[in-house]
Design an enzyme around this catalytic site. Structure first.
Site, mmCIF file in Angstrom:
data_model
loop_
_atom_site.group_PDB
_atom_site.id
_atom_site.type_symbol
_atom_site.label_atom_id
_atom_site.label_comp_id
_atom_site.label_asym_id
_atom_site.label_seq_id
_atom_site.Cartn_x
_atom_site.Cartn_y
_atom_site.Cartn_z
ATOM 1 N N GLY A 100 0.688 -1.408 0.089
ATOM 2 C CA GLY A 100 0.051 0.096 -0.033
ATOM 3 C C GLY A 100 0.835 1.443 -0.206
ATOM 4 O O GLY A 100 0.779 2.378 -0.679
ATOM 5 N N GLU A 101 2.081 1.267 0.825
ATOM 6 C CA GLU A 101 2.920 2.303 0.728
ATOM 7 C C GLU A 101 3.776 2.800 -0.543
ATOM 8 O O GLU A 101 3.653 3.624 -0.917
ATOM 9 C CB GLU A 101 3.683 2.238 1.961
ATOM 10 N N VAL A 102 3.972 1.699 -0.981
ATOM 11 C CA VAL A 102 4.672 1.608 -2.324
ATOM 12 C C VAL A 102 3.742 2.455 -3.503
ATOM 13 O O VAL A 102 4.144 3.254 -4.165
ATOM 14 C CB VAL A 102 5.079 0.308 -2.886
#
Length: 412
Positions: free
Chosen positions: A59-61
């Site tokens: 999700g952060e990527v």
């Protein structure tokens, strides 16, 4: 002394940490890929003085994509991740435009090995990762440290507050904290960060490259319902709801995309044990039979699915262990969506959608069934939700530029 004890405890736990990684690799071999990275050992040829950008997982990527690409215009970047799904997604997005590695475990000399190898000119941490050794070792080398798109849930704030005597010494080393909202600003201040170091910038997740897909301009399957980013414990609920929906409308089709693809086979077993007809595939088929559930084993499907489906349930939200997942991708692709009661990781974002009647939040499986049924037979409601979601997304764009403008003063 506090940092010594922290590192000493992690060293004692290292056999358990390694064992856990090996157990996870039984389902996903990539967990032990480049395992030497976890000890701060890297074989890569390195660029001189890159920006170290840390995005922990999938999700952060995805969410940090626009910011990283902006930074890449004038800087070299080494991107560290902690999970195979994050690693694979980073490879898909960035290819050879930057270096991708696994982050070292948060033991001081592992982190120090990383710093000696790459000699970064700045450390940018995305969202909520507060790793004491990573921050302490970087600060000791006079490396500026930024927490971008920063958020701190009430639960995390309470936990950190219990060890504030330790956490304060870590967070006060941040050069700059780019917080999403006033609420997060207040929580970071309560941990001991100087107010002058915190800027309120909104959420970068509204700035994903795609524009919202209007219903009339996209090809949607009116019979397709999807459940995305699901976790253990949610699939049993979804299976029962899908079966009940299939009973009232024989033309419906269902696709489930688990958050962790390596769980696909075990989910298939759950469904089959409950008498649910399902099939596991590694790509989206061009067509498939009605009243059948497809389980997709892989990543990178959501954008296309949100453009195609008439309705989505966004997982990680039915059980309190997870705290929800990003709903902006669904809204930006014009797909009406439902979430469960536990959205602590996106509390401010989901509030914006609820205030504009741009989504439905349910409390339990019965409400999930009732809401799905209502949306299936009410096209006007679905379109109103899409239109309202469009307004929310458009009204909250611009955070990426704000964050980059703060960062570039230090990077360039």
């Amino acid at each position: 002394m506090k940092f010594f004890l922290y590192n000493f405890i992690l060293i004692l736990l290292l056999p358990l940490i390694i064992s856990r990684l090996i157990i996870r690799s039984l389902k996903d071999r990539d967990y032990i890929k480049n395992i030497s990275n976890r000890f701060g050992i890297y074989e890569n040829e390195t660029e001189s003085n890159p920006v170290w950008f840390h995005a922990v997982s999938l999700g952060e990527v995805i969410s940090s994509e626009t910011l990283i690409k902006k930074i890449l215009i004038d800087n070299k970047v080494v991107l560290s991740v902690s999970t195979p799904t994050g690693y694979r997604q980073a490879e898909k997005i960035f290819g050879n435009s930057l270096q991708i590695v696994y982050a070292p475990w948060d033991i001081y000399f592992f982190v120090n090995n990383f710093l000696k190898k790459f000699n970064p000119k700045a450390l940018i941490i995305f969202e909520t990762e507060i790793w004491p050794s990573m921050i302490k070792a970087s600060s000791a080398k006079k490396i500026p440290i930024f927490l971008t798109n920063a958020r701190l849930s009430q639960e995390s704030n309470s936990k950190y507050s219990n060890i504030k005597f330790f956490v304060k010494e870590v967070v006060e080393l941040f050069t700059l904290v780019l917080a999403q909202t006033n609420k997060h600003y207040d929580r970071f201040v309560s941990l001991g960060i100087d107010k002058d170091k915190i800027k309120i910038v909104g959420s970068i997740k509204f700035d994903k490259d795609n524009k919202i897909e209007k219903k009339e301009s996209s090809v949607r399957d009116p019979n397709l319902i999807i459940a995305t980013s699901t976790h253990s414990g949610e699939e049993e609920i979804i299976s029962k709801v899908f079966k009940k929906l299939a009973f009232i409308d024989k033309s419906l089709k269902f696709i489930l995309v688990p958050r962790h693809p390596e769980r696909a086979d075990s989910i298939g077993t759950i469904f089959k044990n409950e008498g649910t007809d399902c099939m596991i595939l590694e790509d989206i088929p061009s067509s498939f039979d009605s009243n059948k559930i497809l389980i997709l084993k892989g990543i990178g499907f959501l954008d296309k699915l949100y453009k195609s489906a008439s309705l989505a349930f966004v997982g990680g939200s039915m059980l309190k262990d997870y705290g929800g997942h990003n709903v902006i991708e669904a809204s930006a692709n014009g797909c009406p969506f439902i979430v469960g009661p536990y959205m602590k990781n996106f509390e401010d974002v989901i509030s914006l959608f609820l205030e504009e009647e741009a989504c439905i939040q349910i409390e339990n499986s019965d409400e999930l069934y009732d809401s799905c049924k209502k949306l299936i037979f009410d096209e006007e409601l679905r379109q109103n939700m899409v239109d309202n979601a469009y307004k929310v997304v458009e009204n909250n764009r611009g955070s990426m530029e704000k964050q980059y403008n703060y960062l570039k003063e230090y990077l360039n």
